[in-house]
Design a protein around this motif. Structure first.
Motif, PDB file in Angstrom:
ATOM      1  N   ASP A 154       0.816  -1.219   0.000  1.00 53.69           N
ATOM      2  CA  ASP A 154       0.000   0.000   0.000  1.00 53.69           C
ATOM      3  C   ASP A 154       0.847   1.265   0.000  1.00 53.69           C
ATOM      4  O   ASP A 154       0.515   2.250  -0.669  1.00 53.69           O
ATOM      5  CB  ASP A 154      -0.941   0.001   1.206  1.00 53.69           C
ATOM      6  CG  ASP A 154      -2.043  -1.047   1.077  1.00 53.69           C
ATOM      7  OD1 ASP A 154      -2.133  -1.673   0.001  1.00 53.69           O
ATOM      8  OD2 ASP A 154      -2.804  -1.240   2.042  1.00 53.69           O
ATOM      9  N   ASP A 155       1.946   1.255   0.743  1.00 54.86           N
ATOM     10  CA  ASP A 155       2.779   2.459   0.824  1.00 54.86           C
ATOM     11  C   ASP A 155       3.684   2.633  -0.393  1.00 54.86           C
ATOM     12  O   ASP A 155       4.408   3.619  -0.496  1.00 54.86           O
ATOM     13  CB  ASP A 155       3.615   2.448   2.106  1.00 54.86           C
ATOM     14  CG  ASP A 155       4.527   1.231   2.186  1.00 54.86           C
ATOM     15  OD1 ASP A 155       4.417   0.331   1.318  1.00 54.86           O
ATOM     16  OD2 ASP A 155       5.351   1.154   3.118  1.00 54.86           O
ATOM     17  N   GLU A 156       3.662   1.674  -1.314  1.00 53.35           N
ATOM     18  CA  GLU A 156       4.474   1.775  -2.531  1.00 53.35           C
ATOM     19  C   GLU A 156       3.656   2.192  -3.753  1.00 53.35           C
ATOM     20  O   GLU A 156       4.214   2.442  -4.814  1.00 53.35           O
ATOM     21  CB  GLU A 156       5.129   0.421  -2.825  1.00 53.35           C
ATOM     22  CG  GLU A 156       6.089  -0.057  -1.753  1.00 53.35           C
ATOM     23  CD  GLU A 156       6.604  -1.456  -2.034  1.00 53.35           C
ATOM     24  OE1 GLU A 156       7.829  -1.639  -2.022  1.00 53.35           O
ATOM     25  OE2 GLU A 156       5.783  -2.365  -2.269  1.00 53.35           O
TER      26      GLU A 156
END
Length: 279
Positions: A154-156
């Motif tokens: 998700d954070d990528e």
């Protein structure tokens, strides 16, 4: 590493318009099939619609027949039931009609199956190797170019990239070309499936299966592993970017440099197809 960093930096900027490129992906509350991107998927969709109306007609006929029997032959309407035990014409009809219906279904079904299984002369071959829990790809026609494709966390994710479907490296193919896909696995059963292409084939360790597609529209098409393969089965997406032949050649030249000069271990490379996405 400087070249890889530059490619990634450009990719971060270029992917802001990625959503506009997405063509084959599921939509919230979707109940229909994804739009067809290949001739095979067009035939699958057409055959599905044909079968749907066949089922509707059969359902209406059976429902009407049941309703007629309920109201026409209940005790109040028919106090003295018929003692008829045989009716040759009726017995021939209810045997022959289902046979004709099955033949009407079987003929287009076998034609579609033949089109799926008999692979035309391919313009390019790609080998997809299923691993727990990511895909590895090889381009044997292009100096054995190879790389891994791992789901982005998700954070990528970049703007426009769908959650649980975007990968760090995309399969890139030219539009309008016949692509043969050889599928296998390194550990357990997997399945390479892209709904918009009408493609789903098992990856079996020690065995080579193959399928094909010819994408007729540029864009990004997503799929997923479709064979239960362990705890992270749901996190093993497939991303295929279809581009013009010129853009493919540009990507290929860059990929040979990047993947040839860096460690291609699991998730080590984050090659962004900057030139392809930017166009």
């Amino acid at each position: 590493m400087a070249a890889a960093g530059a490619a990634l930096a450009v990719g971060l900027i270029a992917t802001t318009g990625a959503m506009a490129d997405v063509v084959g992906a599921p939509a919230p509350w979707q109940t229909s099939m994804q739009a067809a991107a290949t001739p095979i998927m067009e035939r699958i969709t057409s055959f599905h619609s044909y079968l749907f109306w066949v089922c509707v007609l059969i359902t209406l006929f059976v429902t009407g027949l049941l309703a007629w029997c309920i109201f026409r032959f209940n005790e109040k309407a028919n106090p003295e039931p018929s003692k008829t035990t045989h009716n040759t014409l009726l017995e021939v009809a209810w045997t022959l009609v289902p046979v004709l219906i099955l033949v009407a279904i079987a003929i287009p079904s076998f034609r579609l199956l033949y089109a799926q299984q008999v692979i035309p002369e391919a313009d390019m071959t790609i080998k997809a190797i299923g691993n727990q829990w990511y895909w590895s790809y090889e381009y044997p026609d292009h100096d054995d170019l190879s790389f891994d494709a791992v789901m982005l966390q998700d954070d990528e994710l970049k703007p426009g990239q769908p959650r649980l479907l975007a990968t760090d490296n995309e399969v890139v193919v030219p539009v309008g070309k016949t692509i043969r896909v050889i599928v296998t696995a390194s550990d357990v059963l997997h399945a390479w499936a892209v709904p918009a292409f009408g493609v789903k084939v098992d990856g079996v360790p020690g065995r080579l299966n193959e399928t094909w597609f010819r994408a007729e529209k540029t864009g990004i098409y997503y799929g997923q592993c479709s064979e239960l393969c362990g705890k992270d089965h749901a996190f093993m997406p497939i991303a295929v970017r279809v581009v013009s032949e010129q853009d493919f050649n540009t990507w290929l030249a860059k990929a040979k440099v990047e993947f040839g000069s860096l460690d291609t271990g699991r998730g080590a490379i984050r090659l962004a197809s900057a030139e392809v996405t930017a166009r």
